[in-house]
Scaffold this active site. Structure first.
Site, PDB file in Angstrom:
ATOM      1  N   HIS A 177      15.962 -12.976  65.595  1.00 13.33           N
ATOM      2  CA  HIS A 177      15.448 -13.458  64.305  1.00 13.33           C
ATOM      3  C   HIS A 177      14.028 -14.006  64.435  1.00 13.33           C
ATOM      4  CE1 HIS A 177      19.209 -13.468  61.905  1.00 13.33           C
ATOM      5  NE2 HIS A 177      19.792 -13.625  63.085  1.00 13.33           N
TER       6      HIS A 177
ATOM      7  N   CYS B 154      18.525  -8.412  62.832  1.00 10.30           N
ATOM      8  CA  CYS B 154      19.930  -8.724  63.082  1.00 10.30           C
ATOM      9  C   CYS B 154      20.848  -7.940  62.135  1.00 10.30           C
ATOM     10  CB  CYS B 154      20.148 -10.229  63.039  1.00 10.30           C
ATOM     11  SG  CYS B 154      21.632 -10.716  63.921  1.00 10.30           S
TER      12      CYS B 154
ATOM     13  N   GLU C  73      12.005 -14.540  62.220  1.00  6.44           N
ATOM     14  CA  GLU C  73      11.685 -15.395  61.062  1.00  6.44           C
ATOM     15  C   GLU C  73      12.134 -16.843  61.278  1.00  6.44           C
ATOM     16  OE1 GLU C  73      14.156 -13.400  61.339  1.00  6.44           O
ATOM     17  OE2 GLU C  73      15.923 -14.147  60.253  1.00  6.44           O
TER      18      GLU C  73
HETATM   19  N1  GLN Z   1      27.047 -10.926  63.197  1.00 13.79           N
HETATM   20  C1  GLN Z   1      26.368 -10.448  62.012  1.00 13.79           C
HETATM   21  C2  GLN Z   1      26.904  -9.078  61.614  1.00 13.79           C
HETATM   22  O1  GLN Z   1      27.538  -8.416  62.393  1.00 13.79           O
HETATM   23  C3  GLN Z   1      24.874 -10.404  62.189  1.00 13.79           C
HETATM   24  C4  GLN Z   1      24.377 -11.786  62.481  1.00 13.79           C
HETATM   25  C5  GLN Z   1      23.022 -12.090  61.988  1.00 13.79           C
HETATM   26  O2  GLN Z   1      22.423 -11.410  61.143  1.00 13.79           O
HETATM   27  N2  GLN Z   1      22.522 -13.198  62.456  1.00 13.79           N
HETATM   28  O3  GLN Z   1      26.668  -8.679  60.521  1.00 13.79           O
END
Ligand code: GLN
Length: 204
Positions: A166, A74, A168
């Site tokens: 994610h 992410c 994890e």
């Molecule tokens: N929305 C976050 C970003 O742009 C990422 C979200 C996440 O890591 N769950 O940094």
């Protein structure tokens, strides 16, 4: 395990569960001797504020560029992406993808969906997407490990692995296990010309 911010504990637990020895990185000295890097989810904006302190960024960039196995989830995927929101201003960079942050829209800002990874044996994984980035294009040498609705949601470029979701946050450890296996293989001594182990890896 980059431990400045975000979902650190969950990754530490997942890595330990697959037999790795995770350690938390907060300063350049913490990077010594690591055979892999994990960049967790969180907020890229916060990471952008924290990571330059203490001189971590050049070290991280160097390690990724040198081919150190790296897994970003992410916000970690965003940190690795070469192009973010149309700008070639990567935080760490090295992964030839372009991403758009928070691009799944308001209703679907956070959702779960089955993610089929043909290279991972067994049932599809449960993908937990939390204000996830959308991978809008992939460059040369980037393998798409999984698609969701036509968008890549898991990619691999050599030893760099990244997911928009994610892994994890679920008990499924298959992706962490695959990454750790890759890191273990990378960490094996390289053969010398005589065929004996003992080669030295050169950092770019
Ligand atoms: N929305 C976050 C970003 O742009 C990422 C979200 C996440 O890591 N769950 O940094």
């Amino acid at each position: 395990m980059l431990a400045l911010h975000g979902g650190v504990a969950e990754h530490v637990a997942a890595l330990a569960a697959v037999g790795a020895e995770p350690s938390e990185v907060r300063a350049p000295d913490d990077l010594a001797g690591l055979h892999g890097l994990v960049l967790p989810g969180g907020e890229t904006t916060t990471l952008r504020l924290l990571a330059p302190r203490g001189g971590l960024l050049p070290e991280l960039r160097g390690m990724v560029a040198a081919g150190t196995p790296t897994f970003g989830t992410c916000a970690g995927l965003i940190a690795l992406a070469d192009v973010v929101d149309g700008r070639r201003e990567p935080l760490v960079g090295g992964l030839r993808i372009a991403v758009r942050r928070n691009a799944y829209g308001r209703q679907t800002a956070s959702f779960e969906a089955p993610v089929d990874l043909p290279s991972i044996e067994g049932d599809p994984m449960v993908g937990v997407f939390v204000r996830a980035p959308r991978v809008v294009s992939v460059g040369d040498g980037v393998e798409v490990l999984a698609l969701l609705g036509g968008d890549p949601v898991a990619v691999r470029q050599g030893h760099i692995w990244a997911t928009a979701f994610h892994p994890e946050l679920t008990p499924d450890r298959r992706l962490h296990a695959a990454f750790v296996e890759d890191a273990r293989a990378w960490a094996l001594p390289l053969p010398t010309e005589s065929g004996e182990p003992g080669g030295v890896r050169v950092r770019a």
